[in-house]
Write a protein that holds these residues in place. Structure first.
Motif, PDB file in Angstrom:
ATOM      1  N   GLU A  25     110.446 -65.923  51.655  1.00 40.00           N
ATOM      2  CA  GLU A  25     111.269 -64.996  51.586  1.00 40.00           C
ATOM      3  C   GLU A  25     109.864 -64.077  52.873  1.00 40.00           C
ATOM      4  OE1 GLU A  25     110.431 -61.869  48.914  1.00 40.00           O
ATOM      5  OE2 GLU A  25     110.985 -63.361  47.894  1.00 40.00           O
ATOM      6  N   ASP A  26     111.144 -63.306  53.279  1.00 41.25           N
ATOM      7  CA  ASP A  26     109.632 -62.138  54.623  1.00 41.25           C
ATOM      8  C   ASP A  26     109.384 -61.546  54.000  1.00 41.25           C
ATOM      9  OD1 ASP A  26     110.261 -64.223  57.287  1.00 41.25           O
ATOM     10  OD2 ASP A  26     112.340 -62.717  57.636  1.00 41.25           O
ATOM     11  N   VAL A  27     108.229 -60.918  54.484  1.00 40.35           N
ATOM     12  CA  VAL A  27     107.513 -60.004  53.894  1.00 40.35           C
ATOM     13  C   VAL A  27     106.921 -59.077  55.059  1.00 40.35           C
ATOM     14  CG1 VAL A  27     105.217 -59.338  52.898  1.00 40.35           C
ATOM     15  CG2 VAL A  27     106.381 -61.376  52.007  1.00 40.35           C
ATOM     16  N   ALA A  28     107.211 -57.834  55.267  1.00 39.94           N
ATOM     17  CA  ALA A  28     106.648 -56.778  55.371  1.00 39.94           C
ATOM     18  C   ALA A  28     105.361 -56.471  55.514  1.00 39.94           C
ATOM     19  CB  ALA A  28     107.863 -56.029  56.212  1.00 39.94           C
ATOM     20  N   TRP A  29     104.529 -57.108  56.392  1.00 41.13           N
ATOM     21  CA  TRP A  29     102.590 -56.044  56.057  1.00 41.13           C
ATOM     22  C   TRP A  29     102.805 -54.891  56.940  1.00 41.13           C
ATOM     23  CZ3 TRP A  29      99.479 -58.898  52.305  1.00 41.13           C
ATOM     24  CH2 TRP A  29      99.942 -60.433  52.051  1.00 41.13           C
ATOM     25  N   ARG A  30     102.235 -54.095  56.253  1.00 42.32           N
ATOM     26  CA  ARG A  30     101.505 -52.393  56.867  1.00 42.32           C
ATOM     27  C   ARG A  30     100.314 -52.916  56.798  1.00 42.32           C
ATOM     28  NH1 ARG A  30     103.680 -47.267  58.523  1.00 42.32           N
ATOM     29  NH2 ARG A  30     101.383 -46.302  57.880  1.00 42.32           N
TER      30      ARG A  30
ATOM     31  N   GLN B 132     102.102 -45.982  64.574  1.00 44.30           N
ATOM     32  CA  GLN B 132     101.712 -46.097  62.838  1.00 44.30           C
ATOM     33  C   GLN B 132     102.342 -44.603  62.856  1.00 44.30           C
ATOM     34  OE1 GLN B 132      98.489 -49.341  61.017  1.00 44.30           O
ATOM     35  NE2 GLN B 132      98.300 -47.062  60.589  1.00 44.30           N
TER      36      GLN B 132
END
Length: 64
Positions: A2-7, A52
């Motif tokens: 699965e794609d994971v969004a990192w911030r 951001q």
């Protein structure tokens, strides 16, 4: 997978640390190539922090 969004939130302290690293290298006689790399890194960090802030503003996040 699965794609994971990192911030990663960049803080004013992060920008200050990068600025100080560049300044110390510049004033401390580091090779010009090193000074340029640190300058470029500082610019990238500042641009990312602005990005951001814009995203947070658009999403209504509390910026205080």
């Amino acid at each position: 997978m699965e794609d994971v969004a990192w911030r990663v939130d960049l803080t004013d302290e992060d920008i200050l640390a990068a600025r100080n690293a560049w300044w110390d290298a510049r004033e401390g006689g580091a090779p010009p190539e090193r000074v340029q790399v640190l300058w470029d890194d500082l610019g990238r960090l500042m641009r990312e922090q602005v990005r951001q802030l814009v995203i947070d503003f658009r999403n209504g996040r509390d910026l205080t």
